[in-house]
Design a protein around this motif. Structure first.
Motif, PDB file in Angstrom:
ATOM      1  N   LEU A 100      14.367   9.333  12.567  1.00 45.75           N
ATOM      2  CA  LEU A 100      13.452  10.170  11.781  1.00 45.75           C
ATOM      3  C   LEU A 100      12.944   9.336  10.608  1.00 45.75           C
ATOM      4  N   VAL A 101      11.654   9.237  10.480  1.00 48.04           N
ATOM      5  CA  VAL A 101      11.032   8.455   9.408  1.00 48.04           C
ATOM      6  C   VAL A 101       9.984   9.336   8.743  1.00 48.04           C
ATOM      7  N   GLY A 102      10.096   9.502   7.423  1.00 45.63           N
ATOM      8  CA  GLY A 102       9.125  10.371   6.780  1.00 45.63           C
ATOM      9  C   GLY A 102       9.201  10.371   5.273  1.00 45.63           C
ATOM     10  N   VAL A 103       8.339  11.175   4.672  1.00 48.69           N
ATOM     11  CA  VAL A 103       8.219  11.308   3.228  1.00 48.69           C
ATOM     12  C   VAL A 103       9.154  12.403   2.741  1.00 48.69           C
ATOM     13  N   ARG A 104       9.907  12.093   1.685  1.00 49.22           N
ATOM     14  CA  ARG A 104      10.759  13.119   1.085  1.00 49.22           C
ATOM     15  C   ARG A 104       9.905  14.078   0.266  1.00 49.22           C
ATOM     16  N   LEU A 105      10.114  15.375   0.506  1.00 51.83           N
ATOM     17  CA  LEU A 105       9.340  16.413  -0.162  1.00 51.83           C
ATOM     18  C   LEU A 105      10.252  17.286  -1.011  1.00 51.83           C
ATOM     19  N   ASN A 106       9.655  18.233  -1.729  1.00 52.81           N
ATOM     20  CA  ASN A 106      10.471  19.180  -2.493  1.00 52.81           C
ATOM     21  C   ASN A 106      11.353  20.015  -1.564  1.00 52.81           C
ATOM     22  N   LEU A 151       0.840  -1.194   0.000  1.00 58.85           N
ATOM     23  CA  LEU A 151       0.000   0.000   0.000  1.00 58.85           C
ATOM     24  C   LEU A 151       0.877   1.247   0.000  1.00 58.85           C
ATOM     25  N   TRP A 152       0.446   2.270  -0.723  1.00 54.96           N
ATOM     26  CA  TRP A 152       1.196   3.518  -0.699  1.00 54.96           C
ATOM     27  C   TRP A 152       0.364   4.576   0.017  1.00 54.96           C
ATOM     28  N   ARG A 153       0.911   5.780   0.127  1.00 53.05           N
ATOM     29  CA  ARG A 153       0.353   6.755   1.077  1.00 53.05           C
ATOM     30  C   ARG A 153      -1.108   7.112   0.806  1.00 53.05           C
ATOM     31  N   ASP A 154      -1.522   7.244  -0.460  1.00 56.28           N
ATOM     32  CA  ASP A 154      -2.921   7.567  -0.730  1.00 56.28           C
ATOM     33  C   ASP A 154      -3.849   6.438  -0.300  1.00 56.28           C
ATOM     34  N   GLU A 155      -3.391   5.202  -0.475  1.00 62.53           N
ATOM     35  CA  GLU A 155      -4.198   4.078  -0.015  1.00 62.53           C
ATOM     36  C   GLU A 155      -4.273   4.055   1.511  1.00 62.53           C
ATOM     37  N   PHE A 156      -3.193   4.448   2.161  1.00 62.04           N
ATOM     38  CA  PHE A 156      -3.237   4.534   3.612  1.00 62.04           C
ATOM     39  C   PHE A 156      -4.159   5.653   4.067  1.00 62.04           C
ATOM     40  N   MET A 178      24.286  12.377  12.602  1.00 62.00           N
ATOM     41  CA  MET A 178      23.635  11.338  11.807  1.00 62.00           C
ATOM     42  C   MET A 178      24.497  10.080  11.775  1.00 62.00           C
ATOM     43  N   ALA A 179      23.893   8.956  12.125  1.00 63.06           N
ATOM     44  CA  ALA A 179      24.608   7.681  12.132  1.00 63.06           C
ATOM     45  C   ALA A 179      24.144   6.750  11.022  1.00 63.06           C
ATOM     46  N   PHE A 180      22.999   7.061  10.418  1.00 58.45           N
ATOM     47  CA  PHE A 180      22.448   6.168   9.388  1.00 58.45           C
ATOM     48  C   PHE A 180      21.439   6.948   8.559  1.00 58.45           C
ATOM     49  N   GLN A 181      21.433   6.663   7.245  1.00 59.39           N
ATOM     50  CA  GLN A 181      20.420   7.247   6.355  1.00 59.39           C
ATOM     51  C   GLN A 181      20.152   6.284   5.215  1.00 59.39           C
ATOM     52  N   GLU A 182      18.885   6.114   4.870  1.00 61.98           N
ATOM     53  CA  GLU A 182      18.518   5.234   3.764  1.00 61.98           C
ATOM     54  C   GLU A 182      17.217   5.736   3.136  1.00 61.98           C
ATOM     55  N   ASP A 183      17.183   5.746   1.800  1.00 61.50           N
ATOM     56  CA  ASP A 183      15.962   6.102   1.072  1.00 61.50           C
ATOM     57  C   ASP A 183      15.313   4.841   0.534  1.00 61.50           C
ATOM     58  N   ARG A 184      14.006   4.752   0.698  1.00 63.01           N
ATOM     59  CA  ARG A 184      13.216   3.649   0.176  1.00 63.01           C
ATOM     60  C   ARG A 184      12.055   4.242  -0.607  1.00 63.01           C
ATOM     61  N   GLY A 185      12.258   4.374  -1.922  1.00 67.32           N
ATOM     62  CA  GLY A 185      11.279   5.097  -2.727  1.00 67.32           C
ATOM     63  C   GLY A 185      11.293   6.551  -2.290  1.00 67.32           C
ATOM     64  N   GLN A 186      10.134   7.107  -2.021  1.00 68.04           N
ATOM     65  CA  GLN A 186      10.048   8.486  -1.557  1.00 68.04           C
ATOM     66  C   GLN A 186       9.985   8.579  -0.038  1.00 68.04           C
ATOM     67  N   LEU A 187      10.366   7.496   0.619  1.00 68.09           N
ATOM     68  CA  LEU A 187      10.475   7.501   2.069  1.00 68.09           C
ATOM     69  C   LEU A 187      11.944   7.539   2.473  1.00 68.09           C
ATOM     70  N   ARG A 188      12.201   8.121   3.624  1.00 71.64           N
ATOM     71  CA  ARG A 188      13.580   8.193   4.126  1.00 71.64           C
ATOM     72  C   ARG A 188      13.590   7.856   5.607  1.00 71.64           C
ATOM     73  N   VAL A 189      14.656   7.167   6.036  1.00 74.40           N
ATOM     74  CA  VAL A 189      14.864   6.890   7.451  1.00 74.40           C
ATOM     75  C   VAL A 189      16.261   7.378   7.822  1.00 74.40           C
ATOM     76  N   GLU A 190      16.351   8.082   8.932  1.00 71.65           N
ATOM     77  CA  GLU A 190      17.630   8.571   9.452  1.00 71.65           C
ATOM     78  C   GLU A 190      17.732   8.224  10.932  1.00 71.65           C
ATOM     79  N   MET A 204       7.558   1.188   2.141  1.00 72.81           N
ATOM     80  CA  MET A 204       7.554   1.082   3.593  1.00 72.81           C
ATOM     81  C   MET A 204       7.967  -0.298   4.107  1.00 72.81           C
ATOM     82  N   PRO A 205       7.641  -1.409   3.430  1.00 75.08           N
ATOM     83  CA  PRO A 205       8.117  -2.706   3.935  1.00 75.08           C
ATOM     84  C   PRO A 205       9.637  -2.783   4.053  1.00 75.08           C
ATOM     85  N   SER A 206      10.370  -2.265   3.061  1.00 73.50           N
ATOM     86  CA  SER A 206      11.836  -2.289   3.142  1.00 73.50           C
ATOM     87  C   SER A 206      12.343  -1.370   4.235  1.00 73.50           C
TER      88      SER A 206
END
Length: 506
Positions: A460-466, A47-52, A486-498, A385-387
């Motif tokens: 920090l977990v969130g959606v990447r914006l302009n 599921l993606w954000r609009d479906e959520f 910052m000790a860790f950063q990863e992008d998963r589609g338009q989501l980011r976790v730091e 989001m699963p990854s």
């Protein structure tokens, strides 16, 4: 002379056979294709954000849901109300997407019925096939969003209007009135303009249907449209800036009808052939009724989308979804012209016409298939989001804090994160189940620094914006960054976790 007649009879018999097969089974091929393309990798994407947004809104109690809709997204209130009992049965991905999948198949079959009614069985079968591969329908047929239901409602409106216009019956009047009202209520920028255009054309050429009958039926979708417009304007003032490129974005809607330039050429040629030949003859609906009916069907959602943008409101390619069935009907008209010729004496068309019509449909499908395959093979729509949840689960330590950035992030994370991670959602003050926002109500901005002060590790977990997070979510990110690196950063589609960790943090 005998040979010539024999050859003519064989060709005539060949064409009659084609028409007989199409006449008896005009609906079967589009139906099977629609089922196949919709079922292919049906539950492969998360599921993606609009479906959520659908899930997180519809799952609430009625009072909480209505309180939230007073603040935002009230224009889709009927959709969430429709999904409310549905999500009470299950929140599984396949179940959430089932209404849209079924509506897609229904829309394809009814589109074929419309083309058959306006032209002939060959046009019906071709229009249904074309409809199954149009990108704007492919893109949304496997999503828990209202667009497939809008398309189905509009196509049912068109078909029932045609039947009621030719031979007025209460059942057809009730059907098109109900379907038009549903289309208008489900989406005021897509469904409402389409059904308004269809009804207006029938009012101009009502055939056997009294105009007062059509006007009475039109009152119901009109009331729904006015209500949704009023709600929408109250919540969405001036969303688009003056520099928004309305014209170029409107012209760019061709991507909704064609998955590439080759597909666009085929669609354009078929539409041009169909519209030109159709406009030169009297069809079963009356002089030029069919071309005007279908052209208005296509144009109304596109113009409404562009007009909304010019008015500073909203513009999205998916808001023109209701135009797609009309486009499929017009392509079907082009195929029918190739199959039978343009004149009244073309019923005995030579074999090459039938072959050419089949090749035209095959070419159109073949040019659209790459887009279909690309969409179906995507691992996710925009949010993986699963990854991201797996990344978190692998590195979370007991006592870590988490900050969710973006309105849909918290519902997405809760859906996919395994239980018992030990993440502390310290900024959450009011749970989404009882809050105005679907993401939950958080502590005031001036209290966030103190809330995070005692934690050595903050995720920090969130959606990447302009805009960067430091700009879009300044209070939350400032509180997370203070005295941490910052000790860790990863992008998963338009989501980011730091991960932001303080001195001595593991």
């Amino acid at each position: 002379m005998t040979r010539g007649r024999s050859r003519e009879h064989r060709l005539l018999g060949h064409h009659r056979l084609l028409r007989r097969v199409a006449g008896g089974w005009w609906w079967l091929l589009p139906c099977l294709l629609a089922v196949g393309t919709t079922a292919w990798r049906y539950d492969a994407k998360p599921l993606w954000r609009d479906e959520f947004y659908t899930l997180a809104t519809a799952v609430r109690g009625w009072s909480v849901m209505l309180r939230g809709l007073r603040v935002t997204d009230a224009g889709l209130g009927p959709w969430y109300a429709l999904m409310h009992p549905w999500v009470r049965v299950s929140q599984d991905e396949a179940w959430l997407r089932l209404p849209g999948a079924v509506a897609t198949v229904v829309a394809v079959v009814v589109v074929a019925a419309c083309a058959r009614r306006l032209l002939d069985p060959v046009a019906g079968a071709a229009a249904g096939v074309v409809c199954t591969v149009l990108p704007v329908l492919v893109d949304h047929s496997q999503e828990a969003r209202p667009y497939p239901l809008v398309v189905a409602s509009v196509t049912v409106t068109a078909y029932a209007l045609l039947r009621d216009r030719e031979r007025p019956r209460t059942r057809w009047w009730v059907l098109w009135t109900g379907a038009a009202t549903a289309a208008a209520a489900l989406h005021v920028l897509s469904g409402a303009p389409a059904v308004a255009a269809l009804i207006a054309v029938v009012l101009l050429q009502p055939a056997r249907a009294p105009r007062r009958r059509v006007l009475l039926g039109a009152a119901f979708p009109a009331l729904a449209s006015f209500a949704m417009v009023a709600v929408g304007f109250s919540q969405a003032p001036d969303r688009i800036g003056d520099d928004f490129p309305v014209l170029s974005r409107t012209l760019g809607l061709w991507h909704s009808a064609a998955g590439g330039r080759a597909a666009l050429v085929v669609v354009a040629v078929l539409c041009a052939v169909g519209l030109t030949a159709w406009s030169r003859r009297t069809d079963r609906g009356g002089r030029r009724f069919g071309p005007v009916f279908v052209t208005a069907w296509i144009a109304a959602p596109v113009l409404a989308n562009a007009g909304s943008a010019w008015g500073g409101q909203l513009f999205e390619p998916r808001y023109s979804t209701a135009a797609a069935p009309g486009l499929a009907v017009l392509c079907g008209a082009g195929v029918a012209v190739l199959a039978r010729g343009r004149g009244p004496r073309s019923s005995g068309a030579p074999r090459w016409r039938s072959v050419g019509a089949g090749l035209a449909v095959t070419l159109l499908v073949a040019t659209q298939v790459p887009h279909l395959a690309q969409v179906r093979r995507q691992a996710y729509v925009v949010d993986d989001m699963p990854s991201l949840a797996r990344d978190l689960a692998a590195d979370v330590r007991p006592g870590d804090a988490v900050v969710y950035l973006g309105n849909t992030t918290r519902p997405m994370a809760r859906y996919y994160l395994p239980p018992g991670l030990g993440l502390q959602d310290v900024l959450l003050r009011s749970d989404p189940a009882g809050s105005t926002s679907i993401g939950g109500d958080e502590v005031p901005e001036d209290e966030r620094l103190a809330s995070l002060g005692g934690f050595r590790r903050v995720w920090l977990v969130g959606v990447r914006l302009n805009d960067p997070w430091d700009v879009a979510f300044a209070s939350s990110t400032t509180a997370a960054h203070l005295h941490r690196t910052m000790a860790f950063q990863e992008d998963r589609g338009q989501l980011r976790v730091e991960l932001w960790a303080g001195p001595g943090a593991p």
